[in-house]
Design an enzyme around this catalytic site. Sequence first.
Site, short mmCIF file in Angstrom:
data_model
loop_
_atom_site.label_atom_id
_atom_site.label_comp_id
_atom_site.label_asym_id
_atom_site.label_seq_id
_atom_site.Cartn_x
_atom_site.Cartn_y
_atom_site.Cartn_z
NE ARG A 45 -2.93 -1.15 2.80
CZ ARG A 45 -3.43 -1.47 3.96
NH1 ARG A 45 -4.35 -0.80 4.44
NH2 ARG A 45 -3.18 -2.76 4.60
CD GLU A 190 -7.71 -6.64 13.43
OE1 GLU A 190 -7.83 -5.75 12.86
OE2 GLU A 190 -7.52 -7.65 12.99
CG ASP A 201 -10.27 -15.34 12.73
OD1 ASP A 201 -9.59 -15.19 11.73
OD2 ASP A 201 -9.99 -16.27 13.63
CE LYS A 205 -7.99 -18.17 11.67
NZ LYS A 205 -7.53 -17.49 12.92
N GLY A 302 0.77 -13.96 14.03
CA GLY A 302 1.79 -13.16 14.46
C GLY A 302 2.81 -13.39 13.22
#
Lengths: 435, 435
Positions: A45, A190, A201, A205, A302
């Site tokens: 970006r 967040e 989330d 998965k 991470g």
Amino acid sequence: MNKVRLGLIGVGTVGRGVFDVLNRNREEICRRTGYEIVVSAATARDLKKARGFLGPTIKLHEDPLDVVRDENVDIVIELVGGVTTARSVIEASIALAKPVVTANKALIAEHGNELFALAKISGSIVAFEAAVAGGIPIIKSLREGLTANRIQSVAGILNGTTNFILSEMRARGLSFQDALSDAQRLGYAESDPTFDIEGIDAGQKLAIIAALSFGIPIQAERVYCEGITQLTEGDIRAAEDFGYRVKLLAITKRRANGFEMRVHPTLVPHDCVIASVDGAMNAVLVRGDAVGETLYYGAGAGAEPTASAVIADLVDVIRLQGVAACAQVPYFAFQTDRLSDVPILDMGEVECSCYLRVRVRDESGVLANIAGILAEQGVSIEVMRQRESNGSHAGVDIVIFTHKTNERSINHALKKIDALDSVVEKPVRLRIETF
Amino acid sequence: MNKVRLGLIGVGTVGRGVFDVLNRNREEICRRTGYEIVVSAATARDLKKARGFLGPTIKLHEDPLDVVRDENVDIVIELVGGVTTARSVIEASIALAKPVVTANKALIAEHGNELFALAKISGSIVAFEAAVAGGIPIIKSLREGLTANRIQSVAGILNGTTNFILSEMRARGLSFQDALSDAQRLGYAESDPTFDIEGIDAGQKLAIIAALSFGIPIQAERVYCEGITQLTEGDIRAAEDFGYRVKLLAITKRRANGFEMRVHPTLVPHDCVIASVDGAMNAVLVRGDAVGETLYYGAGAGAEPTASAVIADLVDVIRLQGVAACAQVPYFAFQTDRLSDVPILDMGEVECSCYLRVRVRDESGVLANIAGILAEQGVSIEVMRQRESNGSHAGVDIVIFTHKTNERSINHALKKIDALDSVVEKPVRLRIETF
């Protein structure tokens, strides 16, 4: 020395992690693979920032698709957020038959079925180990390590943010809100944590895991998701008193008439291995009919743990470049023409033991009323106990552990219990899994 | 339908497990691989019994080598005990360029280096996932799942028998001898348990793991092995009181000047995941520089868990038949011309924190004497505490936790402490690992 040239799309947390690990372990990875791996082109970006980080020799493109098209790029590494750009990057890679490695679970959960079909036609490879459970090689274990098995169930702690919050609530007696604030302060959550704390989330998965476990299409929209926002420290303590810990588990199970897919706070016996998974760590418990229970544990997010998975995929891709498709591991772990159309079960069909907590006015007959409603719905009680009130609220808590019960029955019972005059708060229901 | 024909050498526990799982999951495995897998020939010590079990259609040979030579055998499955027959079977398979799958850890630990070299020349494949940690896909995870990493250490519970004994000693307060008898009665330990309880079995598996982790030759003869026969329930309880559990860990570590390889009873903090591995289960904790800590848990032995690993290898072998060697995973996870000759360190070079227990006559000055000896050897004390005597023996116990110390220093100190007049029993030393 053979050389492989990468196109790095996205130089955020994970992109930097990949770049750092490739540089730091250049020699070790070369000893393993026999290849020198270099990043030859990239996009980000903020190109200026990327230039500062990547150094002067790497070609930077403004348009991600130009990275894919760059003739000095052999393999594409897609590490941007969201699904729009990522999807077009992967489609472009497939069209050019360039292998692509991605860490984008949302993309795979939403568009994996189409992308894998396209890749199969073009003979490209889309690798996605990093999309589930970060550094844990769970995709490889499911697709390759457990091929002997008829998988019976998978239960995972697939979201580090919520596991951190739950660990803090238990260890320090914090409220959900305070534990969330801590997680945000420490960078585990967040500023808008919805995606994590509502179980979305983990659900994405889980949909990927279920597909690979059972050989069914990815069906993220069919996952039942219940987050941890309603959990109280009191329920966590009560569970503890009865020998359980509360984990946000993503669970998929084979049943006679279909597959369960669900994410919800779950009581697990405190002495089973998955109960000891604390902090921001992930773990996946897989039950196969031959192997029995296996568990895979590690960092689920991470920069470098995710980079570990991205680079493992990369090494596989390098090794398999030019190898016939039939010698490659199929996307869904099953041959694409042998996928199953066994349905995902509605949540109403699910069967669980449950923990119920009902706050009532301390009057005679209320226990009998509740027991009567449960009996009427065929819900069998294992333990029923009045918990001491801590004095800070009106009424007393009745805690009930039920035997395995159909979800529909327990929902009906809870509705009726809630309507009782002596019940002063919406009853709490948490599901129990024993392994 | 493509068909693969197996030659099954050994129809004991594992051989039967493989046969059963292949039959039961024929359809599922076929959905995964696109191949029908059949056992076409076999041999066993008792051919009549094997005939009864395998049914009438499978060709039985008296000589294992005739199974290898059988033109209706595409892939050899070697499941006999001991190394003599097994070795000649694998050498014959390699000579005929027939891929061979083995579960024989002793064979790989002792002769893996030569066998892999031979296989590389002939273009054959020797697969050995089942040789380490039974059903846990640890070989695959190390060789393929963690390729991004410079592996720093591996610590495993690699022997189910001893873990079962230790779990029983802790949970039920049994002596080693009573727990061993239980294990024998329940079929977890053999009538001659030496190989397990002295740590030799774990040591062989560790030598294989170290080779794949660091890219060094297999050096089973260099593993330091200390078993659990000297452990007392009192030490297990004392460890517990200080927040530790005792596990027989097989540990390999990268150090600046070489690699550690050692098997010994080890104190691990009770709240780390590997501490919660109970009963006959195995677990392997791998630390990589990028991924951090990952753990792999499952059944380390038994007919079907081992069969799960054998068949996973088989599926890999089927997939990779005819594929160029460079597209295959190298035996040691590293390119054979890039193996390292960094040495295995002597045990004297190892550094650990230690738990010491010294039984002394309750006299003034004895604590000062012990502390003085430790100081003299540069052993720094973290905690020193007198334990209450349980009255059943003479003297009192002094329990000491040391900081990280060189093994040589602590050995010297223990010798001197043992020679003190007021010390009434040989001092106990157990090593500590925190992860």
